[in-house]
Enzyme design. Structure first.
Site, PDB file in Angstrom:
ATOM      1  N   ALA A  77      -1.294  -5.156   6.444  1.00  0.00           N
ATOM      2  CA  ALA A  77      -0.654  -4.926   7.741  1.00  0.00           C
ATOM      3  C   ALA A  77      -1.390  -5.629   8.880  1.00  0.00           C
ATOM      4  O   ALA A  77      -0.773  -6.022   9.862  1.00  0.00           O
ATOM      5  CB  ALA A  77      -0.543  -3.429   8.021  1.00  0.00           C
ATOM      6  N   THR A  78      -2.702  -5.780   8.758  1.00  0.00           N
ATOM      7  CA  THR A  78      -3.426  -6.483   9.818  1.00  0.00           C
ATOM      8  C   THR A  78      -2.886  -7.899   9.975  1.00  0.00           C
ATOM      9  O   THR A  78      -2.562  -8.348  11.075  1.00  0.00           O
ATOM     10  CB  THR A  78      -4.939  -6.516   9.511  1.00  0.00           C
ATOM     11  OG1 THR A  78      -5.411  -5.172   9.452  1.00  0.00           O
ATOM     12  CG2 THR A  78      -5.702  -7.284  10.578  1.00  0.00           C
ATOM     13  N   ASN A 157      -1.290   6.129  13.196  1.00  0.00           N
ATOM     14  CA  ASN A 157      -2.209   6.394  12.084  1.00  0.00           C
ATOM     15  C   ASN A 157      -3.193   7.523  12.364  1.00  0.00           C
ATOM     16  O   ASN A 157      -3.769   8.073  11.437  1.00  0.00           O
ATOM     17  CB  ASN A 157      -2.972   5.124  11.723  1.00  0.00           C
ATOM     18  CG  ASN A 157      -3.545   4.433  12.934  1.00  0.00           C
ATOM     19  OD1 ASN A 157      -2.805   3.992  13.822  1.00  0.00           O
ATOM     20  ND2 ASN A 157      -4.854   4.346  13.004  1.00  0.00           N
ATOM     21  N   GLN A 185       2.131   3.128   8.342  1.00  0.00           N
ATOM     22  CA  GLN A 185       2.037   4.553   7.997  1.00  0.00           C
ATOM     23  C   GLN A 185       3.406   5.164   7.723  1.00  0.00           C
ATOM     24  O   GLN A 185       3.491   6.370   7.462  1.00  0.00           O
ATOM     25  CB  GLN A 185       1.372   5.340   9.135  1.00  0.00           C
ATOM     26  CG  GLN A 185      -0.063   4.988   9.397  1.00  0.00           C
ATOM     27  CD  GLN A 185      -1.016   5.482   8.312  1.00  0.00           C
ATOM     28  OE1 GLN A 185      -0.646   6.266   7.435  1.00  0.00           O
ATOM     29  NE2 GLN A 185      -2.237   5.010   8.361  1.00  0.00           N
ATOM     30  N   HIS A 207      -1.546  -0.659   0.364  1.00  0.00           N
ATOM     31  CA  HIS A 207      -2.542   0.377   0.069  1.00  0.00           C
ATOM     32  C   HIS A 207      -2.318   1.686   0.814  1.00  0.00           C
ATOM     33  O   HIS A 207      -3.024   2.656   0.574  1.00  0.00           O
ATOM     34  CB  HIS A 207      -3.975  -0.149   0.287  1.00  0.00           C
ATOM     35  CG  HIS A 207      -4.421  -0.270   1.707  1.00  0.00           C
ATOM     36  ND1 HIS A 207      -5.231   0.670   2.297  1.00  0.00           N
ATOM     37  CD2 HIS A 207      -4.199  -1.213   2.640  1.00  0.00           C
ATOM     38  CE1 HIS A 207      -5.495   0.297   3.538  1.00  0.00           C
ATOM     39  NE2 HIS A 207      -4.876  -0.846   3.775  1.00  0.00           N
ATOM     40  N   THR A 245      -1.603 -19.633  -2.202  1.00  0.00           N
ATOM     41  CA  THR A 245      -1.138 -19.212  -3.526  1.00  0.00           C
ATOM     42  C   THR A 245      -0.874 -17.715  -3.534  1.00  0.00           C
ATOM     43  O   THR A 245      -1.707 -16.932  -3.084  1.00  0.00           O
ATOM     44  CB  THR A 245      -2.200 -19.557  -4.593  1.00  0.00           C
ATOM     45  OG1 THR A 245      -2.402 -20.958  -4.567  1.00  0.00           O
ATOM     46  CG2 THR A 245      -1.747 -19.112  -5.977  1.00  0.00           C
ATOM     47  N   CYS A 330     -16.487   6.367  17.235  1.00  0.00           N
ATOM     48  CA  CYS A 330     -17.779   5.993  17.806  1.00  0.00           C
ATOM     49  C   CYS A 330     -18.624   5.188  16.841  1.00  0.00           C
ATOM     50  O   CYS A 330     -19.367   4.308  17.234  1.00  0.00           O
ATOM     51  CB  CYS A 330     -18.530   7.238  18.208  1.00  0.00           C
ATOM     52  SG  CYS A 330     -20.217   6.940  18.680  1.00  0.00           S
TER      53      CYS A 330
HETATM   54  C1  LIG Z   1      -3.884   0.815   7.850  1.00  0.00           C
HETATM   55  C2  LIG Z   1      -3.139   0.346   9.013  1.00  0.00           C
HETATM   56  C3  LIG Z   1      -3.164  -0.992   9.404  1.00  0.00           C
HETATM   57  C4  LIG Z   1      -4.024  -2.018   8.699  1.00  0.00           C
HETATM   58  O1  LIG Z   1      -3.513  -2.308   7.442  1.00  0.00           O
HETATM   59  P1  LIG Z   1      -4.322  -3.233   6.417  1.00  0.00           P
HETATM   60  O2  LIG Z   1      -3.380  -3.433   5.304  1.00  0.00           O
HETATM   61  O3  LIG Z   1      -5.505  -2.407   6.022  1.00  0.00           O
HETATM   62  O4  LIG Z   1      -4.686  -4.470   7.113  1.00  0.00           O
HETATM   63  C5  LIG Z   1      -2.404  -1.383  10.479  1.00  0.00           C
HETATM   64  N1  LIG Z   1      -1.669  -0.506  11.147  1.00  0.00           N
HETATM   65  C6  LIG Z   1      -1.617   0.799  10.830  1.00  0.00           C
HETATM   66  C7  LIG Z   1      -0.775   1.718  11.616  1.00  0.00           C
HETATM   67  C8  LIG Z   1      -2.366   1.264   9.756  1.00  0.00           C
HETATM   68  O5  LIG Z   1      -2.326   2.551   9.450  1.00  0.00           O
END
Ligand SMILES: *Cc1c(COP(=O)(O)O)cnc(C)c1O
Length: 495
Positions: A77-78, A157, A185, A207, A245, A330
């Site tokens: 997601a990042t 999240n 999420q 994940h 790839t 923190c």
């Molecule tokens: C976990 C999460 C991400 C990051 O996802 P990755 O697959 O770990 O890069 C981005 N946005 C939200 C809301 C998340 O919960």
């Protein structure tokens, strides 16, 4: 969970890989099945990898109601958020240079948005209301004639609040503004149908739905493809939007995970809703507990609660039988306790007194009961030590000094028993990041025998060096020095 392992209550950070996913991935990595680049169309190995990937693409698409051709595989997601935010803003910079998002987005949206500012974009971050909802009207009010993109997450999240992305999408579309949503999420937890939403881009990750780490996807509405440019360049895979790839085993695992999630979603949603009820009933019975994001729609698998009179980091430290997160960030690179809870209007102390409990497919009622009992025990113990239950004034022969508090990142209270001008005993209570708490404890242990004139055992810089506090956190230790100075001010007159 085995007998010796903590109960896993951190599903919002990552979910356990489903055994069926691991098995499918294992098959992809074994023997001749593990060979083949999906781009190698000239031989059977490559074609087999490509077939598997296309099957998985269909499974991911089916979970969210997309067409397979609208799925772009990424590393998670990042990356999906970066591709959507940077790729859509840059591709439309000729139309306007303004982007709207919210204050409670994941860093994987906020950071690319901030990056755009360096590229000459203006940005507006909409504040949520006290319940954690981003009001569609507030988004509408933030739109400008030069707005090209809005990015609002589907589910937060930290607090699990579901945003009204149907309404936000409609108003974006009516204004000709592209709309992206981070659904990391949400996918697999809620019914999500991109066809019924006015969405252009949506991020998902494997994940968070029992698939492997390191793979995700960006939904790109077929009509929105020309409004997106890539952020990496290479061999042209994923129609040039995300070259590289394709990781066959990762994608196969992602596909299986989406398929499982789609089939189990209605039953799981109800089951997890009952677990959340059970958890909240148990926690609320402790008293002085506030649910963050209550009274608005939430995903069933996340419950974020603040505990009056208890510091979140100390609470987690006292709960070795549970694997969970505090609301506080923190210990990460960020200096804020939790920008999400602060954005909801929580004061620093309540924001630092929060736990995020997140659960899912392998969570059982008995896990919830273990959690409630452990938290009740620890909250009761910590409250008994907490100055909230003792007078702020010192008794005879006592000196009380405090510093920090509301609006500050930390709060420290020292309680010294003074005899013949020197400290006989020192107690303390501290809220704040673990560094502040650790330094306060270290200082308190060294006050015995000291008098008013030489009360401070060294300087904040020396404490930081001794306890390996990062330089950028040094400023937080000043509150300990202030509390010592406050003690000196309240020192009893001799005689
Ligand atoms: C976990 C999460 C991400 C990051 O996802 P990755 O697959 O770990 O890069 C981005 N946005 C939200 C809301 C998340 O919960």
């Amino acid at each position: 969970m085995t007998a010796s392992e903590p109960v896993y209550l951190d599903y919002a950070a990552t979910t356990p890989v489903d055994p069926a996913v691991a098995e499918a991935m294992g098959r992809c990595l074994s023997g001749s099945d593990g060979t083949g680049n999906a781009s190698s169309v000239t031989h059977v190995f490559g074609r087999r990898a490509a077939q598997r990937i296309e099957r998985a693409r269909g499974e991911v698409a089916a979970l969210i109601g997309a067409a397979p051709g609208e799925i772009v595989f990424t590393s998670g997601a990042t990356e999906s958020n970066n591709l959507a935010v940077l790729g859509a803003a840059r591709a439309n910079a000729h139309r306007g240079r303004h982007v709207v998002s919210s204050r409670i987005e994941h860093k994987a949206v906020l950071d690319p948005v901030k990056r755009l500012e360096k590229e000459g974009f203006a940005t507006t971050l909409v504040a949520p209301d006290r319940s954690g909802r981003v009001d569609a009207q507030a988004v509408a009010a933030a739109l400008r004639p030069d707005t090209v993109l809005v990015s609002i997450m589907l589910v937060n999240n930290e607090i699990g609040v579901i945003q009204d992305i149907a309404a936000i999408g409609e108003l974006c579309r009516a204004r000709g503004v592209l709309f992206h949503s981070d659904a990391a999420q949400a996918a697999g937890k809620l019914p999500v149908d991109v066809r019924s939403l006015a969405l252009d881009f949506m991020s998902v990750t494997a994940h968070k739905l029992h698939g492997p780490q390191g793979v995700g996807a960006l939904y790109v509405r077929s009509g929105a493809r020309p409004s997106l440019q890539p952020i990496v360049f290479g061999g042209g895979q994923e129609r040039g939007l995300r070259p590289g790839t394709l990781p066959t085993h990762q994608i196969v695992g992602f596909g299986v995970a989406c398929d499982l999630a789609r089939r189990s979603l209605p039953a799981e949603h109800a089951r997890l809703g009952a677990l959340r009820e059970r958890l909240w009933r148990g926690l609320a019975a402790i008293g002085g507990v506030h649910a963050n994001g209550e009274g608005v729609p939430c995903v069933p698998g996340i419950l974020n609660a603040s505990f009056e009179g208890v510091e979140g980091e100390s609470l987690v430290t006292g709960l070795p039988e549970l694997a969970l997160s505090t609301g506080s960030a923190c210990n990460s690179a960020s200096a804020e306790p939790s920008y999400v809870l602060r954005a909801l209007g929580r004061d620093t102390q309540l924001a630092q007194s929060s736990l995020r409990l997140s659960f899912g497919r392998f969570s059982l009622p008995e896990h919830i009961d273990v959690a409630v009992e452990a938290i009740r025990r620890e909250v009761t113990r910590l409250r008994a030590l907490s100055p909230a239950s003792e007078p702020a004034e010192g008794g005879p022969g006592e000196v009380v000094g405090e510093a920090g508090g509301r609006g500050r990142e930390a709060w420290v209270r020292l309680r010294l028993s003074v005899e013949d001008g020197t400290v006989k005993r020192a107690l303390f209570k501290a809220y704040g990041c673990p560094h502040t708490v650790a330094v306060t404890a270290w200082v308190a242990e060294r006050l015995r025998g000291r008098g008013r004139a030489d009360l401070a055992p060294g300087t904040p810089a020396e404490w930081a060096e001794t306890l390996a506090v990062p330089v950028e956190k040094l400023g937080r230790l000043l509150v300990v020095e202030d509390a010592l100075a406050d003690c000196a001010r309240h020192w009893p007159e001799p005689g």
